[in-house]
Write a protein that holds these residues in place. Structure first.
Motif, short mmCIF file in Angstrom:
data_model
loop_
_atom_site.label_atom_id
_atom_site.label_comp_id
_atom_site.label_asym_id
_atom_site.label_seq_id
_atom_site.Cartn_x
_atom_site.Cartn_y
_atom_site.Cartn_z
N GLY A 25 0.80 -1.22 0.00
CA GLY A 25 0.00 0.00 0.00
C GLY A 25 0.83 1.27 0.00
N ARG A 26 2.15 1.13 0.05
CA ARG A 26 3.02 2.30 0.04
C ARG A 26 4.08 2.15 -1.04
NH1 ARG A 26 5.22 3.07 6.01
NH2 ARG A 26 5.50 0.80 5.84
N ALA A 51 5.38 -6.32 -3.87
CA ALA A 51 5.55 -4.97 -3.34
C ALA A 51 7.03 -4.66 -3.14
CB ALA A 51 4.79 -4.82 -2.02
N PHE A 52 7.78 -5.62 -2.66
CA PHE A 52 9.18 -5.39 -2.37
C PHE A 52 9.99 -5.21 -3.66
CE2 PHE A 52 13.47 -6.27 -0.88
CZ PHE A 52 13.49 -5.56 0.31
N THR A 53 9.74 -6.04 -4.65
CA THR A 53 10.48 -5.90 -5.91
C THR A 53 10.09 -4.61 -6.64
OG1 THR A 53 8.89 -7.40 -6.96
CG2 THR A 53 10.98 -8.36 -6.22
N GLN A 54 8.83 -4.19 -6.49
CA GLN A 54 8.43 -2.89 -7.05
C GLN A 54 9.13 -1.76 -6.31
OE1 GLN A 54 6.43 -2.22 -9.86
NE2 GLN A 54 7.36 -0.22 -9.49
N TRP A 55 9.28 -1.93 -5.00
CA TRP A 55 10.03 -0.93 -4.22
C TRP A 55 11.45 -0.79 -4.75
CZ3 TRP A 55 14.41 -2.14 -1.22
CH2 TRP A 55 14.95 -1.05 -0.53
N ILE A 56 12.09 -1.91 -5.06
CA ILE A 56 13.45 -1.85 -5.60
C ILE A 56 13.48 -1.04 -6.88
CG2 ILE A 56 15.27 -3.24 -6.70
CD1 ILE A 56 14.73 -5.40 -4.64
N PHE A 63 7.14 3.72 -0.86
CA PHE A 63 8.40 3.62 -0.12
C PHE A 63 8.10 3.31 1.34
CE2 PHE A 63 9.40 6.71 -3.55
CZ PHE A 63 10.38 5.98 -4.20
N PHE A 64 9.10 2.81 2.04
CA PHE A 64 8.92 2.60 3.48
C PHE A 64 8.68 3.92 4.18
CE2 PHE A 64 11.11 -1.26 2.18
CZ PHE A 64 10.40 -2.23 2.86
N GLY A 65 9.18 5.01 3.59
CA GLY A 65 8.95 6.33 4.14
C GLY A 65 7.64 6.94 3.71
N GLY A 66 6.82 6.19 2.97
CA GLY A 66 5.53 6.70 2.49
C GLY A 66 5.62 7.07 1.02
N ASP A 67 5.36 8.36 0.73
CA ASP A 67 5.43 8.82 -0.65
C ASP A 67 6.83 9.24 -1.07
OD1 ASP A 67 2.69 8.43 -0.95
OD2 ASP A 67 2.21 10.45 -0.23
N SER A 68 7.73 9.31 -0.12
CA SER A 68 9.10 9.71 -0.44
C SER A 68 10.09 8.81 0.28
CB SER A 68 9.35 11.17 -0.04
OG SER A 68 9.18 11.34 1.36
N ILE A 69 11.31 8.77 -0.23
CA ILE A 69 12.36 7.95 0.39
C ILE A 69 12.69 8.47 1.77
CG2 ILE A 69 14.83 7.42 0.24
CD1 ILE A 69 14.48 7.11 -2.75
N GLY A 70 12.76 7.55 2.73
CA GLY A 70 13.06 7.94 4.11
C GLY A 70 14.18 7.11 4.70
N TYR A 71 14.30 7.21 5.98
CA TYR A 71 15.37 6.55 6.75
C TYR A 71 15.45 5.05 6.46
CZ TYR A 71 17.42 4.70 11.15
OH TYR A 71 18.14 4.01 12.09
N LEU A 72 14.32 4.35 6.57
CA LEU A 72 14.34 2.90 6.39
C LEU A 72 14.66 2.53 4.95
CD1 LEU A 72 14.07 0.13 7.60
CD2 LEU A 72 11.58 0.30 7.33
#
Length: 228
Positions: free
Chosen positions: A142-143, A184-189, A145-154
């Motif tokens: 549902g997100r 979701a994870f591979t899309q995150w990459i 990035f782990f930071g939401g809509d933008s790249i964050g710490y995680l």
């Protein structure tokens, strides 16, 4: 106004250094990068980090900060402009730190074990690595990035997976990043590597990573072969 002194001591293939470089660039901070020899440690590195004697080390106006996750928090708290790296909500911030610790102390060790071992031990390490990634998959749904809509710490802490793990899969003749299991994870990459800041400052090409880790694997494999 005097120009700030921002200096980063690093090593060309270190994922811990890379996340700090990305954080500084996301914040728009100008910095001087100083490459280090992590075998023949320079007097500068030994002076600035006498406890651990390793990179990354950030120097900001004479203040010395070591350890990459601590440096990320320092960057976020010092340069308060967007994007914020850690969530503002205390609970969400604690979750980000929890999963960052999970990456540093569990996931990366499992992935390295899968790289340097063979046979049943490698198969077990691959399964354990996939189980660890599945935990991250569930938290990412549902997100973007782990930071939401933008790249964050995680995202920055986990960034090593996006370029190291595919190279390790090839070296170890194994498959971990299965898009059918981890959509979701591979899309995150893909999204992470497509971000302008990340795309314009990628680590070495995969072939160089593989060459480096062939030698590293020979050195550290005996340590994992003793694991029961």
């Amino acid at each position: 106004m005097e120009k700030e002194e921002v200096k980063l001591l690093g090593f060309w293939i270190s994922p811990f250094v890379q996340r700090v470089k990305w954080a500084l660039k996301l914040k728009g901070v100008d910095f001087e990068y100083v490459e280090q020899d992590i075998i023949n440690k320079s007097p500068l590195l030994l002076e600035l980090n006498p406890v651990y004697k390793k990179v990354p080390v950030l120097v900001h106006n004479g203040k010395v900060i070591a350890e990459s996750t601590i440096i990320l928090e320092y960057i976020d708290e010092t340069w308060k402009n967007n994007p914020s790296l850690l969530p503002h909500d205390p609970y969400q911030r604690s979750l980000a730190r929890f999963w960052a610790d999970f990456s540093e102390n569990t996931l990366i060790k499992l992935a390295v074990e899968a790289l340097v071992t063979k046979g049943e031990q490698q198969e077990k390490a691959v399964r354990s690595t996939m189980e660890a990634i599945d935990k991250l998959e569930q938290g990412l749904k549902g997100r973007q990035f782990f930071g939401g809509d933008s790249i964050g710490y995680l995202d920055l802490v986990l960034g090593w997976i996006s370029y190291f793990l595919p190279a390790w899969e090839e070296l170890g003749s194994m498959k971990i990043l299965d898009s059918s299991k981890f959509p979701a994870f591979t899309q995150w990459i893909d999204d992470f590597l497509s971000h302008p800041v990340i795309k314009n400052d990628l680590p070495p090409p995969r072939d160089e990573i593989k060459v480096y880790f062939v030698e590293i694997s020979r050195k550290i494999a005996p340590l994992f072969q003793k694991i029961e």
